[in-house]
Write a protein that holds these residues in place. Structure first.
Motif, PDB file in Angstrom:
ATOM      1  N   ILE A  62      59.566  35.844  12.075  1.00  0.00           N
ATOM      2  CA  ILE A  62      59.748  35.154  13.331  1.00  0.00           C
ATOM      3  C   ILE A  62      58.488  34.277  13.693  1.00  0.00           C
ATOM      4  O   ILE A  62      58.528  33.045  14.262  1.00  0.00           O
ATOM      5  N   LYS A  98      58.270  31.074  11.498  1.00  0.00           N
ATOM      6  CA  LYS A  98      59.165  30.257  11.956  1.00  0.00           C
ATOM      7  C   LYS A  98      58.297  29.552  13.393  1.00  0.00           C
ATOM      8  O   LYS A  98      58.514  28.428  13.543  1.00  0.00           O
ATOM      9  N   GLN A 120      55.373  27.041  12.420  1.00  0.00           N
ATOM     10  CA  GLN A 120      55.884  25.935  11.353  1.00  0.00           C
ATOM     11  C   GLN A 120      55.685  24.532  12.119  1.00  0.00           C
ATOM     12  O   GLN A 120      56.275  24.373  13.125  1.00  0.00           O
ATOM     13  N   THR A 163      64.914  35.359  17.375  1.00  0.00           N
ATOM     14  CA  THR A 163      65.281  35.507  16.162  1.00  0.00           C
ATOM     15  C   THR A 163      64.323  34.104  15.526  1.00  0.00           C
ATOM     16  O   THR A 163      63.808  33.331  16.162  1.00  0.00           O
ATOM     17  N   GLU A 164      64.729  34.083  14.210  1.00  0.00           N
ATOM     18  CA  GLU A 164      63.773  32.892  13.588  1.00  0.00           C
ATOM     19  C   GLU A 164      64.312  31.625  14.064  1.00  0.00           C
ATOM     20  O   GLU A 164      63.559  30.593  14.343  1.00  0.00           O
ATOM     21  N   GLU A 165      65.669  31.543  14.287  1.00  0.00           N
ATOM     22  CA  GLU A 165      66.226  30.082  15.033  1.00  0.00           C
ATOM     23  C   GLU A 165      65.476  29.940  16.199  1.00  0.00           C
ATOM     24  O   GLU A 165      65.059  28.902  16.611  1.00  0.00           O
ATOM     25  N   LYS A 166      65.554  30.896  17.112  1.00  0.00           N
ATOM     26  CA  LYS A 166      65.058  30.796  18.528  1.00  0.00           C
ATOM     27  C   LYS A 166      63.633  30.459  18.583  1.00  0.00           C
ATOM     28  O   LYS A 166      62.979  29.472  19.139  1.00  0.00           O
ATOM     29  N   ALA A 192      61.623  28.849  16.135  1.00  0.00           N
ATOM     30  CA  ALA A 192      61.388  27.493  15.997  1.00  0.00           C
ATOM     31  C   ALA A 192      61.441  26.556  17.005  1.00  0.00           C
ATOM     32  O   ALA A 192      60.978  25.691  17.009  1.00  0.00           O
ATOM     33  N   GLN A 193      62.212  26.943  18.156  1.00  0.00           N
ATOM     34  CA  GLN A 193      62.334  25.962  19.231  1.00  0.00           C
ATOM     35  C   GLN A 193      61.463  26.223  20.341  1.00  0.00           C
ATOM     36  O   GLN A 193      61.208  25.568  21.082  1.00  0.00           O
TER      37      GLN A 193
END
Length: 408
Positions: A219, A222, A225, A286-289, A291-292
């Motif tokens: 997490i 991400k 990054q 989550t990894e997706e969240k 990243a944002q």
């Protein structure tokens, strides 16, 4: 007798305030369970080494010794006691010890019951802990007592005219493994010399262990990054956050990982009310969240020591209150560290300030100026971080010295 009376008065005071103070309530609740834990978990046929730490920071200093004894001397079992809820509640399930509990209040009756149940073969008290009744009883029972990573300053009670009686407890410690020469010299004023060795601070060994075993956190991977710069603010309190959050809000090139010391829902909501950029709690991530998001709020314990590896700059909190938290834990990753002004009692912070790897900030103006400089000048930031890493590595080895001197 005066010392024991003071302990009884303190004990009753804790009980009286416990309905109104969470820390006191946890302490009372934990003490109620202590002797039940000992009766149920102590193996009467085993040989125990007893480690006592006031709180979480002292535990981390004792941890290298605990884990080395466990690894190299499996004939012993480990009893770990804490005084503070901030240590016990976090490490009550620590797998490196066979039994973990609160230290009972230092009354004669508690001491007698505790030692009768445990029968330790040796006792290690970490840094500041000098409980007169416990140490005196160990001396009478020929249980060697060692003070590890201890540090003394001339303003402490032992070296004041009114502390002469209490200072007698130091004469009953079998060996002192002190952090620095000043501590050894102060003990010498009490005619304690033959059983004193300057070995440094075992905390450096611990942070190097953490560095070498740091967890991969997908997490956080991400989250960082493509970030131009990441500030990791660890163990922050409200005065620290009053500096950090406004700066973060006004610098879109900066990502923030914020690990507050207090993670109550009330305090988390207070932090979130001040944030003007996208934030995310770690437990909701989550990894997706991740990243944002621009700010990752670490609302759980046990991750900070690994999270520092993701930072380009660190801020260690507590310096506008009772004192800074664990600076070496951040510095070991070779990054510059900012701290508040209450840092005088922390040798490692003073050393890194002098060497230039650490920066003291006393308010918003200086905080902004130092952070601006480090964010914009990456070469300077890297240079100051290298100073910190070199300092940590050069001060490691205290655990080896303790083992060698004790012939363990």
């Amino acid at each position: 007798m005066l010392y024991s009376l003071a302990i009884y008065l303190y004990m009753f005071a804790v009980i009286l305030v416990s309905p109104f103070n969470r820390k006191a309530w946890l302490l009372v609740k934990g003490h109620v369970k202590t002797f039940r834990i000992l009766r149920n978990k102590i193996d009467r046929n085993a040989r125990y080494v007893w480690f006592h730490a006031a709180s979480l920071g002292e535990f981390e200093q004792g941890r290298p010794l605990i884990e080395r004894i466990r690894r190299e001397h499996p004939e012993f079992k480990i009893l770990l006691t804490f005084f503070s809820p901030s240590g016990y509640e976090v490490r009550k399930n620590y797998s490196g010890a066979d039994v973990v509990c609160y230290l009972p209040f230092d009354t004669p009756g508690n001491v007698k019951s505790f030692l009768r149940l445990v029968r330790p073969e040796m006792a290690f008290f970490i840094k500041y802990e000098f409980w007169m009744n416990f140490i005196s009883a160990c001396k009478k029972r020929n249980i060697p007592v060692y003070s590890v990573s201890s540090i003394f300053r001339k303003n402490k009670v032992f070296f004041r005219w009114y502390g002469a009686s209490y200072a007698k407890v130091l004469k009953k410690v079998d060996h002192f493994f002190v952090q620095d020469e000043e501590s050894a010299n102060l003990l010498a004023t009490l005619d304690i010399t033959d059983n004193v060795h300057i070995v440094g601070d075992t905390r450096f060994d611990r942070v190097l262990d953490i560095y070498n075993q740091a967890k991969d956190l997908p997490i956080v991977d991400k989250f960082v990054q493509d970030a131009q710069c990441v500030l990791v603010a660890g163990s922050s309190w409200e005065p620290d956050e009053d500096l950090i959050i406004p700066y973060f809000n006004n610098h879109p090139n900066l990502k923030l990982i914020l690990a507050p010391h207090v993670i109550s829902e009330e305090h988390l909501q207070f932090i979130e009310s001040k944030l003007k950029r996208r934030y995310l709690r770690y437990t909701d991530a989550t990894e997706e969240k991740a990243a944002q998001a621009d700010c990752l709020i670490v609302n759980c314990y046990g991750l900070l020591s690994s999270i520092y590896r993701y930072g380009k700059i660190a801020y260690v909190g507590g310096g506008f209150g009772v004192g800074i938290h664990n600076v070496p834990e951040a510095a070991v990753y070779g990054i510059p560290v900012l701290i508040g002004p209450n840092n005088k009692g922390f040798r490692e912070a003073q050393d890194m300030l002098r060497l230039g790897g650490c920066f003291e900030v006393d308010g918003r103006t200086l905080f902004n100026a130092v952070l601006d400089r480090l964010v914009k000048n990456k070469a300077l930031s890297k240079k100051r971080g290298v100073i910190n890493k070199d300092y940590i590595e050069s001060n490691a080895g205290a655990t080896d010295m303790v083992f060698k001197i004790l012939n363990l």
